[in-house]
Design a protein around this motif. Structure first.
Motif, PDB file in Angstrom:
ATOM      1  N   GLU A  18      61.556  -1.267  18.261  1.00 40.43           N
ATOM      2  CA  GLU A  18      60.480  -0.540  18.945  1.00 40.43           C
ATOM      3  C   GLU A  18      60.834   0.944  19.069  1.00 40.43           C
ATOM      4  O   GLU A  18      60.002   1.815  18.815  1.00 40.43           O
ATOM      5  CB  GLU A  18      60.236  -1.148  20.323  1.00 40.43           C
ATOM      6  N   LEU A  19      62.083   1.225  19.447  1.00 40.52           N
ATOM      7  CA  LEU A  19      62.523   2.623  19.533  1.00 40.52           C
ATOM      8  C   LEU A  19      62.450   3.303  18.176  1.00 40.52           C
ATOM      9  O   LEU A  19      62.062   4.477  18.078  1.00 40.52           O
ATOM     10  CB  LEU A  19      63.953   2.700  20.079  1.00 40.52           C
ATOM     11  N   LEU A  20      62.817   2.598  17.129  1.00 36.73           N
ATOM     12  CA  LEU A  20      62.764   3.150  15.787  1.00 36.73           C
ATOM     13  C   LEU A  20      61.328   3.460  15.393  1.00 36.73           C
ATOM     14  O   LEU A  20      61.050   4.504  14.788  1.00 36.73           O
ATOM     15  CB  LEU A  20      63.398   2.187  14.785  1.00 36.73           C
ATOM     16  N   ASP A  21      60.406   2.568  15.734  1.00 29.64           N
ATOM     17  CA  ASP A  21      58.988   2.810  15.435  1.00 29.64           C
ATOM     18  C   ASP A  21      58.490   4.055  16.160  1.00 29.64           C
ATOM     19  O   ASP A  21      57.776   4.880  15.579  1.00 29.64           O
ATOM     20  CB  ASP A  21      58.141   1.599  15.823  1.00 29.64           C
ATOM     21  N   VAL A  22      58.870   4.197  17.429  1.00 29.83           N
ATOM     22  CA  VAL A  22      58.459   5.373  18.209  1.00 29.83           C
ATOM     23  C   VAL A  22      59.053   6.638  17.599  1.00 29.83           C
ATOM     24  O   VAL A  22      58.360   7.642  17.411  1.00 29.83           O
ATOM     25  CB  VAL A  22      58.875   5.220  19.693  1.00 29.83           C
ATOM     26  N   ALA A  23      60.343   6.584  17.263  1.00 30.01           N
ATOM     27  CA  ALA A  23      61.006   7.756  16.676  1.00 30.01           C
ATOM     28  C   ALA A  23      60.385   8.109  15.333  1.00 30.01           C
ATOM     29  O   ALA A  23      60.208   9.289  15.012  1.00 30.01           O
ATOM     30  CB  ALA A  23      62.505   7.492  16.527  1.00 30.01           C
ATOM     31  N   SER A  24      60.037   7.098  14.557  1.00 28.20           N
ATOM     32  CA  SER A  24      59.410   7.338  13.256  1.00 28.20           C
ATOM     33  C   SER A  24      58.047   7.997  13.426  1.00 28.20           C
ATOM     34  O   SER A  24      57.703   8.933  12.694  1.00 28.20           O
ATOM     35  CB  SER A  24      59.267   6.021  12.505  1.00 28.20           C
ATOM     36  N   SER A  25      57.279   7.539  14.400  1.00 26.30           N
ATOM     37  CA  SER A  25      55.973   8.144  14.674  1.00 26.30           C
ATOM     38  C   SER A  25      56.131   9.590  15.127  1.00 26.30           C
ATOM     39  O   SER A  25      55.393  10.479  14.686  1.00 26.30           O
ATOM     40  CB  SER A  25      55.227   7.352  15.742  1.00 26.30           C
ATOM     41  N   GLU A  26      57.095   9.820  16.012  1.00 23.97           N
ATOM     42  CA  GLU A  26      57.354  11.183  16.477  1.00 23.97           C
ATOM     43  C   GLU A  26      57.795  12.064  15.319  1.00 23.97           C
ATOM     44  O   GLU A  26      57.381  13.222  15.213  1.00 23.97           O
ATOM     45  CB  GLU A  26      58.414  11.188  17.579  1.00 23.97           C
ATOM     46  N   ASN A  27      58.622  11.519  14.446  1.00 27.18           N
ATOM     47  CA  ASN A  27      59.084  12.280  13.287  1.00 27.18           C
ATOM     48  C   ASN A  27      57.915  12.672  12.392  1.00 27.18           C
ATOM     49  O   ASN A  27      57.840  13.811  11.923  1.00 27.18           O
ATOM     50  CB  ASN A  27      60.111  11.467  12.499  1.00 27.18           C
ATOM     51  N   SER A  28      57.005  11.732  12.180  1.00 28.22           N
ATOM     52  CA  SER A  28      55.829  12.029  11.363  1.00 28.22           C
ATOM     53  C   SER A  28      54.986  13.128  11.988  1.00 28.22           C
ATOM     54  O   SER A  28      54.542  14.057  11.300  1.00 28.22           O
ATOM     55  CB  SER A  28      54.987  10.769  11.170  1.00 28.22           C
ATOM     56  N   ALA A  29      54.777  13.034  13.294  1.00 23.51           N
ATOM     57  CA  ALA A  29      53.979  14.049  13.989  1.00 23.51           C
ATOM     58  C   ALA A  29      54.661  15.413  13.919  1.00 23.51           C
ATOM     59  O   ALA A  29      54.013  16.443  13.693  1.00 23.51           O
ATOM     60  CB  ALA A  29      53.763  13.639  15.441  1.00 23.51           C
ATOM     61  N   LEU A  30      55.969  15.435  14.098  1.00 20.04           N
ATOM     62  CA  LEU A  30      56.700  16.694  14.045  1.00 20.04           C
ATOM     63  C   LEU A  30      56.703  17.282  12.636  1.00 20.04           C
ATOM     64  O   LEU A  30      56.660  18.508  12.462  1.00 20.04           O
ATOM     65  CB  LEU A  30      58.131  16.509  14.552  1.00 20.04           C
ATOM     66  N   THR A  31      56.738  16.437  11.631  1.00 17.34           N
ATOM     67  CA  THR A  31      56.676  16.916  10.246  1.00 17.34           C
ATOM     68  C   THR A  31      55.343  17.592   9.984  1.00 17.34           C
ATOM     69  O   THR A  31      55.288  18.667   9.363  1.00 17.34           O
ATOM     70  CB  THR A  31      56.901  15.737   9.273  1.00 17.34           C
ATOM     71  N   VAL A  32      54.277  16.991  10.456  1.00 19.78           N
ATOM     72  CA  VAL A  32      52.943  17.586  10.298  1.00 19.78           C
ATOM     73  C   VAL A  32      52.869  18.911  11.053  1.00 19.78           C
ATOM     74  O   VAL A  32      52.373  19.917  10.538  1.00 19.78           O
ATOM     75  CB  VAL A  32      51.846  16.608  10.785  1.00 19.78           C
TER      76      VAL A  32
END
Length: 85
Positions: A44-58
């Motif tokens: 779950e933490l990995l999913d959240v971090a991955s989503s945050e990473n995607s948002a930050l990349t954008v």
């Protein structure tokens, strides 16, 4: 037919071994359940971090584009100032 007799002490020793085995199995099942819960939490933490990473990349891509636009405008202003002088 041959019968085997077991003494009371042998039976008690066997009973204790069975009880220890049951306790070991119980402890291992609990440890496994805890490990599985921890894995689920980490996923779950990995999913959240991955989503945050995607948002930050954008967001980073947008900021880089904005920086290029500002740089272009500053370069155009500097060129106009050079043309005046």
């Amino acid at each position: 037919m041959a019968t085997t007799t077991i003494t009371v002490d042998e039976f008690q020793a066997l009973e204790q071994r069975v009880m220890r085995t049951v306790e070991l199995i119980r402890a291992e099942r609990e440890a496994r359940a805890n490990a599985e819960a921890e894995v689920a939490a980490m996923k779950e933490l990995l999913d959240v971090a991955s989503s945050e990473n995607s948002a930050l990349t954008v967001e980073l891509a947008g900021l880089k584009q904005e920086r290029q636009q500002v740089k272009g405008r500053v370069d155009a202003m500097l060129k106009q100032l050079d043309d005046l002088g």
